[in-house]
Scaffold this motif. Sequence first.
Motif, PDB file in Angstrom:
ATOM      1  N   VAL A   1       0.859  -1.192   0.000  1.00 54.52           N
ATOM      2  CA  VAL A   1       0.000   0.000   0.000  1.00 54.52           C
ATOM      3  C   VAL A   1       0.893   1.239   0.000  1.00 54.52           C
ATOM      4  O   VAL A   1       2.116   1.130   0.138  1.00 54.52           O
ATOM      5  CB  VAL A   1      -0.910   0.046   1.250  1.00 54.52           C
ATOM      6  CG1 VAL A   1      -1.894  -1.108   1.270  1.00 54.52           C
ATOM      7  CG2 VAL A   1      -0.087   0.084   2.521  1.00 54.52           C
TER       8      VAL A   1
ATOM      9  N   TYR B   1      -3.381   4.340   1.271  1.00 53.38           N
ATOM     10  CA  TYR B   1      -3.978   4.271  -0.062  1.00 53.38           C
ATOM     11  C   TYR B   1      -3.698   2.873  -0.601  1.00 53.38           C
ATOM     12  O   TYR B   1      -2.566   2.409  -0.543  1.00 53.38           O
ATOM     13  CB  TYR B   1      -3.329   5.292  -0.998  1.00 53.38           C
ATOM     14  CG  TYR B   1      -3.518   6.740  -0.566  1.00 53.38           C
ATOM     15  CD1 TYR B   1      -2.703   7.297   0.422  1.00 53.38           C
ATOM     16  CD2 TYR B   1      -4.482   7.534  -1.159  1.00 53.38           C
ATOM     17  CE1 TYR B   1      -2.855   8.619   0.795  1.00 53.38           C
ATOM     18  CE2 TYR B   1      -4.644   8.868  -0.781  1.00 53.38           C
ATOM     19  CZ  TYR B   1      -3.823   9.393   0.200  1.00 53.38           C
ATOM     20  OH  TYR B   1      -3.981  10.702   0.589  1.00 53.38           O
ATOM     21  N   ASN B   2      -4.748   2.270  -1.168  1.00 57.85           N
ATOM     22  CA  ASN B   2      -4.512   0.921  -1.705  1.00 57.85           C
ATOM     23  C   ASN B   2      -4.867   0.878  -3.180  1.00 57.85           C
ATOM     24  O   ASN B   2      -5.284   1.876  -3.771  1.00 57.85           O
ATOM     25  CB  ASN B   2      -5.294  -0.119  -0.915  1.00 57.85           C
ATOM     26  CG  ASN B   2      -6.783   0.022  -1.145  1.00 57.85           C
ATOM     27  OD1 ASN B   2      -7.237   1.096  -1.512  1.00 57.85           O
ATOM     28  ND2 ASN B   2      -7.522  -1.052  -0.932  1.00 57.85           N
ATOM     29  N   GLN B   3      -4.716  -0.250  -3.780  1.00 58.71           N
ATOM     30  CA  GLN B   3      -4.900  -0.371  -5.225  1.00 58.71           C
ATOM     31  C   GLN B   3      -6.349  -0.108  -5.645  1.00 58.71           C
ATOM     32  O   GLN B   3      -6.603   0.359  -6.763  1.00 58.71           O
ATOM     33  CB  GLN B   3      -4.466  -1.754  -5.686  1.00 58.71           C
ATOM     34  CG  GLN B   3      -5.243  -2.880  -5.016  1.00 58.71           C
ATOM     35  CD  GLN B   3      -5.095  -4.189  -5.741  1.00 58.71           C
ATOM     36  OE1 GLN B   3      -4.118  -4.387  -6.427  1.00 58.71           O
ATOM     37  NE2 GLN B   3      -6.057  -5.076  -5.598  1.00 58.71           N
TER      38      GLN B   3
ATOM     39  N   LEU C   1      -9.299  -3.682   2.734  1.00 57.31           N
ATOM     40  CA  LEU C   1      -8.409  -2.907   1.869  1.00 57.31           C
ATOM     41  C   LEU C   1      -8.305  -3.518   0.482  1.00 57.31           C
ATOM     42  O   LEU C   1      -8.290  -2.827  -0.520  1.00 57.31           O
ATOM     43  CB  LEU C   1      -7.000  -2.845   2.471  1.00 57.31           C
ATOM     44  CG  LEU C   1      -6.638  -1.686   3.385  1.00 57.31           C
ATOM     45  CD1 LEU C   1      -5.177  -1.809   3.794  1.00 57.31           C
ATOM     46  CD2 LEU C   1      -6.856  -0.345   2.700  1.00 57.31           C
ATOM     47  N   TYR C   2      -8.166  -4.823   0.445  1.00 53.93           N
ATOM     48  CA  TYR C   2      -7.947  -5.515  -0.819  1.00 53.93           C
ATOM     49  C   TYR C   2      -9.232  -6.076  -1.426  1.00 53.93           C
ATOM     50  O   TYR C   2      -9.184  -6.782  -2.439  1.00 53.93           O
ATOM     51  CB  TYR C   2      -6.910  -6.638  -0.625  1.00 53.93           C
ATOM     52  CG  TYR C   2      -5.502  -6.162  -0.934  1.00 53.93           C
ATOM     53  CD1 TYR C   2      -4.878  -5.262  -0.098  1.00 53.93           C
ATOM     54  CD2 TYR C   2      -4.839  -6.586  -2.077  1.00 53.93           C
ATOM     55  CE1 TYR C   2      -3.616  -4.807  -0.384  1.00 53.93           C
ATOM     56  CE2 TYR C   2      -3.571  -6.133  -2.380  1.00 53.93           C
ATOM     57  CZ  TYR C   2      -2.965  -5.234  -1.518  1.00 53.93           C
ATOM     58  OH  TYR C   2      -1.718  -4.770  -1.809  1.00 53.93           O
TER      59      TYR C   2
END
Lengths: 409, 226
Positions: free
Chosen positions: A97, A162-164, A209-210
């Motif tokens: 991340v 911040y994640n993908q 998150l993912y």
Amino acid sequence: MPWYIYIALRHLFPKGKRFPFFTAMSITGVALGVAVLIIVPSVFNGFQAEIRRNLANAYGDLRIEGRTIIGNHRQLTETILAEEGIKRAVPYAHGMVMMQYNDRPTFPLVQGIDVRSDEELATVASHILEGDIDDFYDDSVIVSSGVATALRLRVGETAMIYNQQLLEQLTRDEVPLPREVEVAAIFETGWYEVDENTVLCTLRFMQELYGLGEGVHGIKAYVEDGYDPDRVANNLNGKLDINLWASSWRYANREMLGILEFENRMMFFLLFIILIVSAFSIMSSLLISVIRKTREIGVFSSMGATASQVAACFCLQGVAIGIVGAAFGFALGFSLIGVREEITTAISNFMGVAESMSEFYGFAYLPIDVQSEDLTRIAILAIAISTLAGVVPALNAARLKPVEALRSE
Amino acid sequence: MNSPILAGLGLRKNFRSGSKDIEVLKGIDVSLNEGEFISIQGESGSGKTTLLNLLSGLETSDGGEINWAGENVSKFKINSLARKRRGFLSLVFQSYYLVPEIDALANVAMGARIAGLDLDWRSRSKTLMERVGLGERLHSLPSTLSGGERQRVAIARAMCANPKVILADEPTGNLDEGTGDAVIDLLRSLCSEEKIGLVLVTHNNAHASMADSKYHLKDGLLHKEA
């Protein structure tokens, strides 16, 4: 005691105040060789053991992973726990991340931990420098010392993650909103790779998150003492779905471990040359001794000594040098191992390399692992080589004809 | 008549010098009875030491026969001769050849230890040190002894092997006259007491004259003197 053993010992260690220079030099040669052969492999073994331990700690004894995200991880965990030799299995999710604090960004690896596992929490708790594991919940993280330093983060402060998925939102012209997380604690394991750039969060937070839903990336398993992780992984692979596979930490890191093993063997071989060099010093000392003692050999022959007894007299000097040299070498080697920290600190201060040691090896201290089979091998080698070094002078002495020996100048 | 304890019959020895053979000993007959004392004199290079080496089996002859206690040992190999010498024959050298790393008592004991004699070599070597007048110097290293004392230690070492024969090659060569006389007196009396045959090679007329039989080696031949 047979006369040739008595004379061999007296040649090496004469009565009176005369300092046995040749003996001292020969013994010193063997002792230094043995000491180096003890110290260097022990340090290498120590480094390797430390690297192995770190690899195993980070990886777990086994990991069970799949081609895709594992959705039914609870059922799979039960299957894994039913396998003989497995004592613990916990699901995990991991990824990268962007973490930001006060306009400073960093890109740590995030590990999602199953907080229902007391052992997982206890392992993390044992490495905490600052903060409390009890403050670890779904919207908090535990950061490594490297991340805390890079972002100037302290316990209790809030950072952005911040994640993908946020990137995907951007492509759809949506406004990405980062996740706010509070720093619950800061940890340090002593292993550079982990301490430099890792963030721990709860498994549930990582799943969010993912966008994993109830899924996980894999399951870490730990085996009972005495069980071989490779064998347990093989057994498990026979029972798992075709899309799942178990691999041991050794298999996953086989290239690294192979390099370490190769280095170990090469290093022992190269250091072995030191013993060969000391063997030549023994041989030259004993050859000089045979020349100096030529008339004495003639007198022994005139008194009834046979060629084999004369040979034994000189060959035994090689054996004695080997035994005494190995004993001194062991004492010297273990003494230096005992003060290794002082020596490495002095060298590091002198050369200014303390930082690079932790950077390259992942730990700042000098680990040591003395293996008994190495010690046995070194002692046998030292005595065998010294004995062989005594054979040539012994044969020279035995070949002397009594009358020629007596006539020699 | 008893057979001799040591005998050389028709002993010949050649040495090669360049392309030439030099005949040093040209057929020597010599014999020694139990407890007998013979002396051999001769010019330097006449072959005295070579004769002793042949008689002691340290060197092989080019002809002739050597008998030890009636047994022909001429064809024995080096190791067999070494074993045969144990308890039969001892040598005393001009330069003593003591082992410098061990004390006088241990040097004396080497005679019995190498000979592998089944006796208490500790007490025997101590007794011999006392008999050669060095009872107070048992633990002195050879380097701290005088030339005469070293030769007495060498004699005690030769005696310690309990031999039947002692071959002494110029044992007083490195000693002054007075010390040399004392050493020969000691050697002669010890051999006489123990019935040991003694062959003495010497340049000293007085020492040679003490012998039961006196020989002169000249031109490769041994002549008995009256």
